[in-house]
Scaffold this motif. Structure first.
Motif, PDB file in Angstrom:
ATOM      1  N   GLN A 103      -0.867  -0.214   8.793  1.00  0.00           N
ATOM      2  CA  GLN A 103      -1.892   0.410   7.966  1.00  0.00           C
ATOM      3  C   GLN A 103      -1.594   0.221   6.475  1.00  0.00           C
ATOM      4  O   GLN A 103      -2.493  -0.083   5.688  1.00  0.00           O
ATOM      5  CB  GLN A 103      -2.009   1.886   8.331  1.00  0.00           C
ATOM      6  CG  GLN A 103      -2.465   2.068   9.783  1.00  0.00           C
ATOM      7  CD  GLN A 103      -2.455   3.505  10.215  1.00  0.00           C
ATOM      8  OE1 GLN A 103      -3.159   4.324   9.641  1.00  0.00           O
ATOM      9  NE2 GLN A 103      -1.663   3.824  11.220  1.00  0.00           N
ATOM     10  N   GLU A 104      -0.340   0.395   6.080  1.00  0.00           N
ATOM     11  CA  GLU A 104       0.022   0.161   4.679  1.00  0.00           C
ATOM     12  C   GLU A 104      -0.085  -1.318   4.330  1.00  0.00           C
ATOM     13  O   GLU A 104      -0.485  -1.665   3.214  1.00  0.00           O
ATOM     14  CB  GLU A 104       1.434   0.678   4.398  1.00  0.00           C
ATOM     15  CG  GLU A 104       1.516   2.184   4.358  1.00  0.00           C
ATOM     16  CD  GLU A 104       2.899   2.720   4.063  1.00  0.00           C
ATOM     17  OE1 GLU A 104       2.997   3.902   3.699  1.00  0.00           O
ATOM     18  OE2 GLU A 104       3.894   1.973   4.190  1.00  0.00           O
ATOM     19  N   ARG A 105       0.222  -2.179   5.267  1.00  0.00           N
ATOM     20  CA  ARG A 105       0.078  -3.621   5.014  1.00  0.00           C
ATOM     21  C   ARG A 105      -1.386  -3.987   4.781  1.00  0.00           C
ATOM     22  O   ARG A 105      -1.698  -4.814   3.926  1.00  0.00           O
ATOM     23  CB  ARG A 105       0.642  -4.428   6.178  1.00  0.00           C
ATOM     24  CG  ARG A 105       2.155  -4.494   6.173  1.00  0.00           C
ATOM     25  CD  ARG A 105       2.693  -5.292   7.321  1.00  0.00           C
ATOM     26  NE  ARG A 105       2.245  -6.681   7.268  1.00  0.00           N
ATOM     27  CZ  ARG A 105       2.402  -7.539   8.266  1.00  0.00           C
ATOM     28  NH1 ARG A 105       2.997  -7.158   9.382  1.00  0.00           N
ATOM     29  NH2 ARG A 105       1.979  -8.777   8.156  1.00  0.00           N
ATOM     30  N   GLU A 106      -2.288  -3.383   5.534  1.00  0.00           N
ATOM     31  CA  GLU A 106      -3.708  -3.660   5.339  1.00  0.00           C
ATOM     32  C   GLU A 106      -4.174  -3.179   3.966  1.00  0.00           C
ATOM     33  O   GLU A 106      -4.921  -3.870   3.273  1.00  0.00           O
ATOM     34  CB  GLU A 106      -4.537  -3.000   6.433  1.00  0.00           C
ATOM     35  CG  GLU A 106      -6.014  -3.292   6.304  1.00  0.00           C
ATOM     36  CD  GLU A 106      -6.849  -2.656   7.391  1.00  0.00           C
ATOM     37  OE1 GLU A 106      -8.081  -2.769   7.291  1.00  0.00           O
ATOM     38  OE2 GLU A 106      -6.302  -2.055   8.336  1.00  0.00           O
ATOM     39  N   SER A 107      -3.723  -2.003   3.549  1.00  0.00           N
ATOM     40  CA  SER A 107      -4.086  -1.494   2.223  1.00  0.00           C
ATOM     41  C   SER A 107      -3.532  -2.390   1.123  1.00  0.00           C
ATOM     42  O   SER A 107      -4.189  -2.622   0.107  1.00  0.00           O
ATOM     43  CB  SER A 107      -3.570  -0.067   2.042  1.00  0.00           C
ATOM     44  OG  SER A 107      -4.202   0.800   2.947  1.00  0.00           O
ATOM     45  N   TYR A 108      -2.332  -2.897   1.333  1.00  0.00           N
ATOM     46  CA  TYR A 108      -1.763  -3.853   0.377  1.00  0.00           C
ATOM     47  C   TYR A 108      -2.603  -5.126   0.334  1.00  0.00           C
ATOM     48  O   TYR A 108      -2.948  -5.626  -0.736  1.00  0.00           O
ATOM     49  CB  TYR A 108      -0.319  -4.189   0.760  1.00  0.00           C
ATOM     50  CG  TYR A 108       0.208  -5.416   0.064  1.00  0.00           C
ATOM     51  CD1 TYR A 108       0.537  -5.377  -1.287  1.00  0.00           C
ATOM     52  CD2 TYR A 108       0.340  -6.621   0.741  1.00  0.00           C
ATOM     53  CE1 TYR A 108       0.995  -6.515  -1.939  1.00  0.00           C
ATOM     54  CE2 TYR A 108       0.796  -7.755   0.101  1.00  0.00           C
ATOM     55  CZ  TYR A 108       1.118  -7.694  -1.238  1.00  0.00           C
ATOM     56  OH  TYR A 108       1.560  -8.821  -1.880  1.00  0.00           O
ATOM     57  N   ASP A 109      -2.947  -5.639   1.491  1.00  0.00           N
ATOM     58  CA  ASP A 109      -3.683  -6.898   1.590  1.00  0.00           C
ATOM     59  C   ASP A 109      -5.068  -6.810   0.964  1.00  0.00           C
ATOM     60  O   ASP A 109      -5.524  -7.736   0.294  1.00  0.00           O
ATOM     61  CB  ASP A 109      -3.801  -7.288   3.063  1.00  0.00           C
ATOM     62  CG  ASP A 109      -4.218  -8.725   3.276  1.00  0.00           C
ATOM     63  OD1 ASP A 109      -4.292  -9.490   2.299  1.00  0.00           O
ATOM     64  OD2 ASP A 109      -4.458  -9.091   4.439  1.00  0.00           O
ATOM     65  N   MET A 110      -5.751  -5.709   1.152  1.00  0.00           N
ATOM     66  CA  MET A 110      -7.128  -5.583   0.678  1.00  0.00           C
ATOM     67  C   MET A 110      -7.246  -5.059  -0.752  1.00  0.00           C
ATOM     68  O   MET A 110      -8.176  -5.416  -1.469  1.00  0.00           O
ATOM     69  CB  MET A 110      -7.922  -4.660   1.610  1.00  0.00           C
ATOM     70  CG  MET A 110      -8.073  -5.187   3.019  1.00  0.00           C
ATOM     71  SD  MET A 110      -9.206  -6.582   3.085  1.00  0.00           S
ATOM     72  CE  MET A 110      -8.100  -7.931   3.382  1.00  0.00           C
ATOM     73  N   LEU A 111      -6.306  -4.188  -1.175  1.00  0.00           N
ATOM     74  CA  LEU A 111      -6.430  -3.545  -2.487  1.00  0.00           C
ATOM     75  C   LEU A 111      -5.249  -3.786  -3.421  1.00  0.00           C
ATOM     76  O   LEU A 111      -5.314  -3.436  -4.594  1.00  0.00           O
ATOM     77  CB  LEU A 111      -6.633  -2.039  -2.311  1.00  0.00           C
ATOM     78  CG  LEU A 111      -7.979  -1.680  -1.691  1.00  0.00           C
ATOM     79  CD1 LEU A 111      -7.932  -0.326  -1.037  1.00  0.00           C
ATOM     80  CD2 LEU A 111      -9.066  -1.735  -2.736  1.00  0.00           C
ATOM     81  N   GLY A 112      -4.160  -4.336  -2.904  1.00  0.00           N
ATOM     82  CA  GLY A 112      -3.016  -4.629  -3.755  1.00  0.00           C
ATOM     83  C   GLY A 112      -2.131  -3.441  -4.069  1.00  0.00           C
ATOM     84  O   GLY A 112      -1.355  -3.484  -5.019  1.00  0.00           O
ATOM     85  N   ILE A 113      -2.212  -2.380  -3.276  1.00  0.00           N
ATOM     86  CA  ILE A 113      -1.322  -1.236  -3.479  1.00  0.00           C
ATOM     87  C   ILE A 113       0.047  -1.611  -2.922  1.00  0.00           C
ATOM     88  O   ILE A 113       0.168  -2.014  -1.769  1.00  0.00           O
ATOM     89  CB  ILE A 113      -1.860   0.029  -2.784  1.00  0.00           C
ATOM     90  CG1 ILE A 113      -3.211   0.420  -3.380  1.00  0.00           C
ATOM     91  CG2 ILE A 113      -0.861   1.171  -2.902  1.00  0.00           C
ATOM     92  CD1 ILE A 113      -3.902   1.556  -2.658  1.00  0.00           C
ATOM     93  N   ILE A 114       1.065  -1.487  -3.746  1.00  0.00           N
ATOM     94  CA  ILE A 114       2.424  -1.851  -3.344  1.00  0.00           C
ATOM     95  C   ILE A 114       3.108  -0.607  -2.790  1.00  0.00           C
ATOM     96  O   ILE A 114       3.254   0.394  -3.491  1.00  0.00           O
ATOM     97  CB  ILE A 114       3.207  -2.423  -4.533  1.00  0.00           C
ATOM     98  CG1 ILE A 114       2.512  -3.693  -5.031  1.00  0.00           C
ATOM     99  CG2 ILE A 114       4.658  -2.685  -4.158  1.00  0.00           C
ATOM    100  CD1 ILE A 114       2.985  -4.169  -6.374  1.00  0.00           C
ATOM    101  N   TYR A 115       3.516  -0.676  -1.538  1.00  0.00           N
ATOM    102  CA  TYR A 115       4.197   0.432  -0.876  1.00  0.00           C
ATOM    103  C   TYR A 115       5.697   0.181  -0.964  1.00  0.00           C
ATOM    104  O   TYR A 115       6.253  -0.617  -0.209  1.00  0.00           O
ATOM    105  CB  TYR A 115       3.711   0.580   0.569  1.00  0.00           C
ATOM    106  CG  TYR A 115       2.267   1.018   0.616  1.00  0.00           C
ATOM    107  CD1 TYR A 115       1.944   2.368   0.540  1.00  0.00           C
ATOM    108  CD2 TYR A 115       1.238   0.095   0.668  1.00  0.00           C
ATOM    109  CE1 TYR A 115       0.624   2.779   0.539  1.00  0.00           C
ATOM    110  CE2 TYR A 115      -0.083   0.499   0.662  1.00  0.00           C
ATOM    111  CZ  TYR A 115      -0.384   1.838   0.602  1.00  0.00           C
ATOM    112  OH  TYR A 115      -1.691   2.249   0.590  1.00  0.00           O
ATOM    113  N   GLN A 116       6.327   0.855  -1.909  1.00  0.00           N
ATOM    114  CA  GLN A 116       7.750   0.656  -2.176  1.00  0.00           C
ATOM    115  C   GLN A 116       8.584   1.087  -0.981  1.00  0.00           C
ATOM    116  O   GLN A 116       8.393   2.172  -0.442  1.00  0.00           O
ATOM    117  CB  GLN A 116       8.172   1.459  -3.404  1.00  0.00           C
ATOM    118  CG  GLN A 116       7.454   1.058  -4.654  1.00  0.00           C
ATOM    119  CD  GLN A 116       7.682   2.052  -5.776  1.00  0.00           C
ATOM    120  OE1 GLN A 116       7.667   3.251  -5.566  1.00  0.00           O
ATOM    121  NE2 GLN A 116       7.898   1.524  -6.972  1.00  0.00           N
ATOM    122  N   GLY A 117       9.500   0.217  -0.572  1.00  0.00           N
ATOM    123  CA  GLY A 117      10.376   0.518   0.547  1.00  0.00           C
ATOM    124  C   GLY A 117       9.825   0.090   1.891  1.00  0.00           C
ATOM    125  O   GLY A 117      10.476   0.278   2.914  1.00  0.00           O
TER     126      GLY A 117
END
Length: 170
Positions: A122-136
């Protein structure tokens, strides 16, 4: 420990979980309730990981969904977490919605992969679509778009480069 500005609370929108977080000095802002009566909270990015661990300890042991959206063109990006308390013989488990707002110029949020393993894709999808970087996050890379894709397609200010249109035409 986190600081809480108790004067900013609106008592009409403050629910039971907000009161519990306030009692334990976790910084947040109540945003009211959704149409089903689920309490919605806003947590700052720098406070999110400690708040997530506290919510897990409180009993929210299931990350039902995580998604993200672009609030306004040129404005904040929002990562949304829907948490559920899963217990034996519970017909209506308690739920909470947590929103973490970040600026689009520095969209970084601590990953909760180590709290809820279901956050991985789920965090990977948010990164892929919006560029939010999930640290760690241990595997933060594109999941839907090709690695060569330029930009973040679900941002409201995204402009599709011309060469993608030519590539998809064949």
């Amino acid at each position: 420990m986190n600081t809480v500005d108790k004067e900013k609370f609106n008592l009409k929108t403050r629910g039971r979980l907000s009161a519990w977080l306030t009692k334990h000095n976790f910084s947040h802002r109540p945003l009211g309730y959704d149409y089903r009566g689920v309490e919605i909270l806003e947590v700052k990015s720098e406070e999110w990981l400690s708040t997530a661990v506290a919510l897990y300890a409180y009993g929210f042991n299931y990350l039902r969904s995580q998604c993200a959206y672009d609030a306004t063109p040129g404005g904040s990006l929002v990562s949304v977490y829907h948490l559920t308390q899963m217990q034996d013989q519970s017909d209506q488990p308690e739920e909470i919605c947590v929103k973490v707002f970040v600026s689009r110029t520095n969209p970084q949020i601590p990953s909760v992969y180590w709290v809820w393993k279901s956050a991985e894709f789920q965090e990977r999808e948010s990164y892929d679509m919006l560029g939010i970087i999930y640290q760690g996050h241990p595997y933060l890379r594109r999941i839907l778009m090709p690695e060569s894709w330029i930009g973040w397609p679900l941002r409201k200010d995204y402009v599709v480069p011309n060469f993608y249109e030519l590539q998809d035409a064949y």
